[in-house]
Structure formats: C-alpha cells, structure tokens
Motif scaffolding. Structure first.
Motif, PDB file in Angstrom:
ATOM      1  N   SER A  27       0.851  -1.202   0.000  1.00 47.02           N
ATOM      2  CA  SER A  27       0.000   0.000   0.000  1.00 47.02           C
ATOM      3  C   SER A  27       0.878   1.241   0.000  1.00 47.02           C
ATOM      4  O   SER A  27       2.024   1.202   0.428  1.00 47.02           O
ATOM      5  CB  SER A  27      -0.891   0.008   1.244  1.00 47.02           C
ATOM      6  OG  SER A  27      -0.094   0.025   2.401  1.00 47.02           O
ATOM      7  N   MET A  28       0.336   2.350  -0.503  1.00 50.77           N
ATOM      8  CA  MET A  28       1.108   3.602  -0.419  1.00 50.77           C
ATOM      9  C   MET A  28       0.790   4.270   0.915  1.00 50.77           C
ATOM     10  O   MET A  28      -0.357   4.281   1.361  1.00 50.77           O
ATOM     11  CB  MET A  28       0.791   4.510  -1.603  1.00 50.77           C
ATOM     12  CG  MET A  28      -0.667   4.780  -1.814  1.00 50.77           C
ATOM     13  SD  MET A  28      -1.018   6.509  -1.619  1.00 50.77           S
ATOM     14  CE  MET A  28      -2.755   6.570  -1.931  1.00 50.77           C
ATOM     15  N   PHE A  29       1.862   4.812   1.533  1.00 48.56           N
ATOM     16  CA  PHE A  29       1.695   5.290   2.911  1.00 48.56           C
ATOM     17  C   PHE A  29       2.475   6.592   3.162  1.00 48.56           C
ATOM     18  O   PHE A  29       2.737   6.953   4.303  1.00 48.56           O
ATOM     19  CB  PHE A  29       2.146   4.165   3.872  1.00 48.56           C
ATOM     20  CG  PHE A  29       1.571   4.256   5.255  1.00 48.56           C
ATOM     21  CD1 PHE A  29       0.203   4.346   5.466  1.00 48.56           C
ATOM     22  CD2 PHE A  29       2.401   4.238   6.363  1.00 48.56           C
ATOM     23  CE1 PHE A  29      -0.324   4.429   6.750  1.00 48.56           C
ATOM     24  CE2 PHE A  29       1.896   4.308   7.656  1.00 48.56           C
ATOM     25  CZ  PHE A  29       0.519   4.408   7.847  1.00 48.56           C
ATOM     26  N   GLY A  30       2.856   7.255   2.071  1.00 52.74           N
ATOM     27  CA  GLY A  30       3.639   8.500   2.203  1.00 52.74           C
ATOM     28  C   GLY A  30       2.891   9.554   2.996  1.00 52.74           C
ATOM     29  O   GLY A  30       3.474  10.271   3.807  1.00 52.74           O
ATOM     30  N   ILE A  61     -12.714  -7.398   3.094  1.00 53.22           N
ATOM     31  CA  ILE A  61     -12.432  -5.960   3.255  1.00 53.22           C
ATOM     32  C   ILE A  61     -12.261  -5.195   1.932  1.00 53.22           C
ATOM     33  O   ILE A  61     -12.341  -3.972   1.919  1.00 53.22           O
ATOM     34  CB  ILE A  61     -11.161  -5.721   4.106  1.00 53.22           C
ATOM     35  CG1 ILE A  61      -9.963  -6.541   3.576  1.00 53.22           C
ATOM     36  CG2 ILE A  61     -11.423  -5.974   5.572  1.00 53.22           C
ATOM     37  CD1 ILE A  61      -8.630  -6.066   4.097  1.00 53.22           C
ATOM     38  N   LEU A  62     -11.981  -5.903   0.835  1.00 55.14           N
ATOM     39  CA  LEU A  62     -11.733  -5.205  -0.432  1.00 55.14           C
ATOM     40  C   LEU A  62     -12.491  -5.883  -1.569  1.00 55.14           C
ATOM     41  O   LEU A  62     -12.525  -7.128  -1.636  1.00 55.14           O
ATOM     42  CB  LEU A  62     -10.229  -5.217  -0.759  1.00 55.14           C
ATOM     43  CG  LEU A  62      -9.340  -4.290   0.070  1.00 55.14           C
ATOM     44  CD1 LEU A  62      -7.871  -4.583  -0.187  1.00 55.14           C
ATOM     45  CD2 LEU A  62      -9.644  -2.819  -0.191  1.00 55.14           C
ATOM     46  N   ALA A  72      -7.364  -1.175   3.974  1.00 56.06           N
ATOM     47  CA  ALA A  72      -8.795  -1.433   3.802  1.00 56.06           C
ATOM     48  C   ALA A  72      -9.483  -0.282   3.055  1.00 56.06           C
ATOM     49  O   ALA A  72     -10.717  -0.256   2.957  1.00 56.06           O
ATOM     50  CB  ALA A  72      -9.455  -1.648   5.165  1.00 56.06           C
ATOM     51  N   GLU A  73      -8.686   0.659   2.553  1.00 52.91           N
ATOM     52  CA  GLU A  73      -9.204   1.819   1.802  1.00 52.91           C
ATOM     53  C   GLU A  73     -10.194   2.633   2.628  1.00 52.91           C
ATOM     54  O   GLU A  73     -11.249   3.044   2.133  1.00 52.91           O
ATOM     55  CB  GLU A  73      -9.868   1.374   0.495  1.00 52.91           C
ATOM     56  CG  GLU A  73      -8.893   0.894  -0.551  1.00 52.91           C
ATOM     57  CD  GLU A  73      -9.538   0.686  -1.911  1.00 52.91           C
ATOM     58  OE1 GLU A  73     -10.775   0.689  -2.004  1.00 52.91           O
ATOM     59  OE2 GLU A  73      -8.788   0.524  -2.893  1.00 52.91           O
ATOM     60  N   ILE A  75      -8.737   8.095  -0.811  1.00 50.98           N
ATOM     61  CA  ILE A  75      -8.225   6.785  -0.404  1.00 50.98           C
ATOM     62  C   ILE A  75      -8.940   5.645  -1.146  1.00 50.98           C
ATOM     63  O   ILE A  75      -8.322   4.638  -1.493  1.00 50.98           O
ATOM     64  CB  ILE A  75      -8.383   6.611   1.135  1.00 50.98           C
ATOM     65  CG1 ILE A  75      -7.713   7.786   1.887  1.00 50.98           C
ATOM     66  CG2 ILE A  75      -7.845   5.282   1.601  1.00 50.98           C
ATOM     67  CD1 ILE A  75      -6.240   7.972   1.634  1.00 50.98           C
ATOM     68  N   LYS A  76     -10.246   5.825  -1.354  1.00 50.86           N
ATOM     69  CA  LYS A  76     -11.042   4.784  -2.032  1.00 50.86           C
ATOM     70  C   LYS A  76     -10.403   4.472  -3.387  1.00 50.86           C
ATOM     71  O   LYS A  76     -10.141   5.383  -4.175  1.00 50.86           O
ATOM     72  CB  LYS A  76     -12.466   5.292  -2.221  1.00 50.86           C
ATOM     73  CG  LYS A  76     -13.477   4.188  -2.343  1.00 50.86           C
ATOM     74  CD  LYS A  76     -14.873   4.776  -2.336  1.00 50.86           C
ATOM     75  CE  LYS A  76     -15.895   3.673  -2.520  1.00 50.86           C
ATOM     76  NZ  LYS A  76     -17.237   4.208  -2.539  1.00 50.86           N
ATOM     77  N   GLY A  77     -10.121   3.208  -3.637  1.00 49.04           N
ATOM     78  CA  GLY A  77      -9.528   2.829  -4.923  1.00 49.04           C
ATOM     79  C   GLY A  77      -8.009   2.724  -4.889  1.00 49.04           C
ATOM     80  O   GLY A  77      -7.401   2.245  -5.845  1.00 49.04           O
TER      81      GLY A  77
END
Ligand SMILES: CSC[C@H]1O[C@H](OP(=O)(O)O)[C@H](O)[C@@H]1O
Ligand SMILES: Nc1ncnc2[nH]cnc12
Length: 302
Positions: A133-136, A297-298, A209-210, A271-273
């Motif tokens: 996941s991206m978390f920057g 969850i997705l 989990a978006e 965040i969605k997507g």
C-alpha cells in the motif's frame, strides 16, 4: 446490517474515551472477522439526523488490552465490513514540544514508526499474496481538512481554551513502558512533535482497507524530555485524560455529521480505490482461501 442502515463513519476511542454516550444508542454488534474479534463490541449510535456511527473502544471498555495487543486487523476489518468508509480515531499522546501543552488537541499529518515489529501490521502476510500500500501521507488529508475547523469550533470558548495543532508528526512507540529521557530527546531531534503507542498499525490497516483515517490526539503530558522535570507517569496522564475525554466526546459529536455527509456525498475520494493496483501477485496463483479472506475488506478479491 440492513442496507438501509449503512454505517459510513467509524470512531475508535482511545485511553479515557471508552464510549460516546452523548449519542443515541441503537445496538451493539458482536462481529467475528477472519482476523478474530475486535477490541470491543461495535456500538452503533444515531446522530440527530438519523445517520449511524460505529464505535470501537481500542483497549476494550474496561481498558484490558495493551497497545501491543490491540487486535488492529479485526477492528479495521469489522468496521470496513459493516460499510465504514471513514474513521475518526482518538488518542492520548505525550507532547514533545513546549508549545503543545497538556490539554491541547493535535491532528498529526505524519508518523514515525518506532514499534518493534511484534504487531500484526498488515492483512497481507503469510497468505501467498503480495500487496504494497502507499503510505507516504499516512492520514487522509481531505478528512483532516474537513475536521480541523470543526474541532476548533468545538474547543473555542471552552475552559482552559485548548489549542488545536495541525501538521504535526506523531512518534508511535511500542510500550508499555514510557520512553527514556534519551529516547524522548532523540524523537525531538528526529522531528517528532507528539508520541503515542497506537497509531501504528491502525493507520496502516485503515489504508489497506481503503478507509479514510484521521487521528485526533489529546495531549496529556510532556513525556520525558524536559530537563529538571519529572518524566511522565500514568498518574499524570490520567489526571489530564478525564477532561480531555469529555472534550473529545464533544468534538466527536461536533464533527461526525459532517464526516458522514462528506462520505455520503463522495467528497472523500482520496483513499477509495488506492488498493486497486496494489497487488503484485499474479491472479492465477493467488490461493482461493486468501482471496476469500481479503474479499471481506476489499472488492478486488471477490
Ligand atoms: C494511558 S497512557 C499510554 C497509552 O495512552 C495512549 O492510548 P490511546 O492511543 O489508545 O489513547 C497511548 O497510545 C498509550 O497506549
Ligand atoms: N508520554 C507518552 N508516551 C507514549 N504514549 C503516551 N500516551 C500519553 N502520553 C504518552
């Protein structure tokens, strides 16, 4: 859940905030997820408009779960599964800066992870499916921008006039012991502004989990960095915690309707997507069992 009763917004209460009893109680949900049971039953409450809010107590209603043992995956999975798309979480934090006084509120925008790798911090380990996941930007900036002025509104004119600080960095340590003076000083040098024991893995799991996730912190102490001052004790934290929790409840009451409306109106589209293309494993080798679990969850694993 009845589809007419969709719960779009979740709230996670931390130390001192074990319920939102200023909202109208609807029911308690006892949910079992593929990652176990949440920290507490999920309390569903109603806002005056009829909008539903889900609440989980991070350490359990009687504070029996240590920061290390919080079942983060079950908490986030359960909220997502009932329809939650945005989480407003609360946390009691130590202050690493003179200007963040005990009693003040802080909404951080960055995290320094000092947990020790002993927490389950991803849904995607040991399943034969690799996902990054991206978390920057670990929080939902849109959610912060929406909430911050609402928090300020609620705090305005309150006794002690607590300030709201935004754009800060939270250090997440393992605990349960508080930091040494040397660690506390080092975190300041690293750019840390506040410290807690819970934002990791909660923020990472919400991202996977978006779910839009923002943290409202209440400062309870000056940790251990102040020369000539005693380092933090639980006694000190608890003293500030009670007033803070009262204010946190008012803050929650003052912003949940707007968060609900923003989600319902598709305004939090950051965040969605974000996980749609996060899986690197070829679909034909992904174990069926794992896909079934992740579909909890997705939507991409259905
Ligand atoms: C009770 S002092 C340390 C404890 O307080 C904070 O909890 P939470 O984030 O759930 O409000 C901190 O993270 C520690 O877990
Ligand atoms: N000083 C501190 N360190 C870590 N977590 C905290 N929660 C409240 N105060 C804290």
């Amino acid at each position: 859940m009845d589809p007419n009763e969709t719960v779009l917004v979740g709230c996670i209460g931390g130390s001192g905030l074990y319920h939102l009893d200023n909202l109208t109680f609807v029911k308690k949900l006892h949910i079992k997820t593929p990652w176990g049971e949440p920290s507490s039953p999920i309390t569903i409450s109603k806002l005056p408009s009829g909008a539903l809010i889900a609440f989980i107590s991070r350490h359990g209603p009687a504070h029996t779960i240590t920061p290390t043992e919080v079942p983060g995956r079950a908490n986030i999975a359960a909220l997502k599964h009932i329809g939650v798309q945005a989480i407003v979480a609360f946390s009691a934090v130590g202050s690493l800066r003179e200007e963040i006084a005990p009693g003040d509120f802080v909404m951080p925008s960055q995290i320094i992870d000092r947990t020790k790798g002993i927490r389950e911090d991803t849904f995607f380990r040991g399943e034969g499916v690799v996902v990054h996941s991206m978390f920057g930007d670990p929080f939902s900036n849109k959610l912060i921008d929406l909430i911050a002025p609402l928090v300020e509104n609620v705090l305005e004119g309150k006794e002690r006039a607590p300030k709201l600080h935004t754009g800060k960095t939270v250090v997440c340590m393992e605990g349960p012991a508080f930091s040494t003076r040397a660690e506390s000083t080092m975190y300041r040098q690293w750019g840390g502004d506040i410290i807690n024991m819970s934002v990791i893995p909660e923020a990472k799991l919400a991202r996977e989990a978006e779910i839009d996730y923002a943290l409202i912190c209440t400062s309870t102490d000056y940790d251990a960095w102040r020369v000539g001052e005693a380092p933090v004790t639980v006694e000190e934290v608890i003293k500030t915690l009670h007033t803070n929790a009262e204010y946190a409840r008012l803050v929650a009451e003052g912003l949940l309707q707007q968060v609900h409306d923003a989600v319902a109106g598709g305004k939090l589209d950051e965040i969605k997507g974000c996980m749609r293309f996060a899986c690197v494993t070829r679909k034909d080798v992904q174990p069926e069992e794992a896909r079934k679990k992740f579909s909890y969850i997705l939507p991409y694993f259905d």
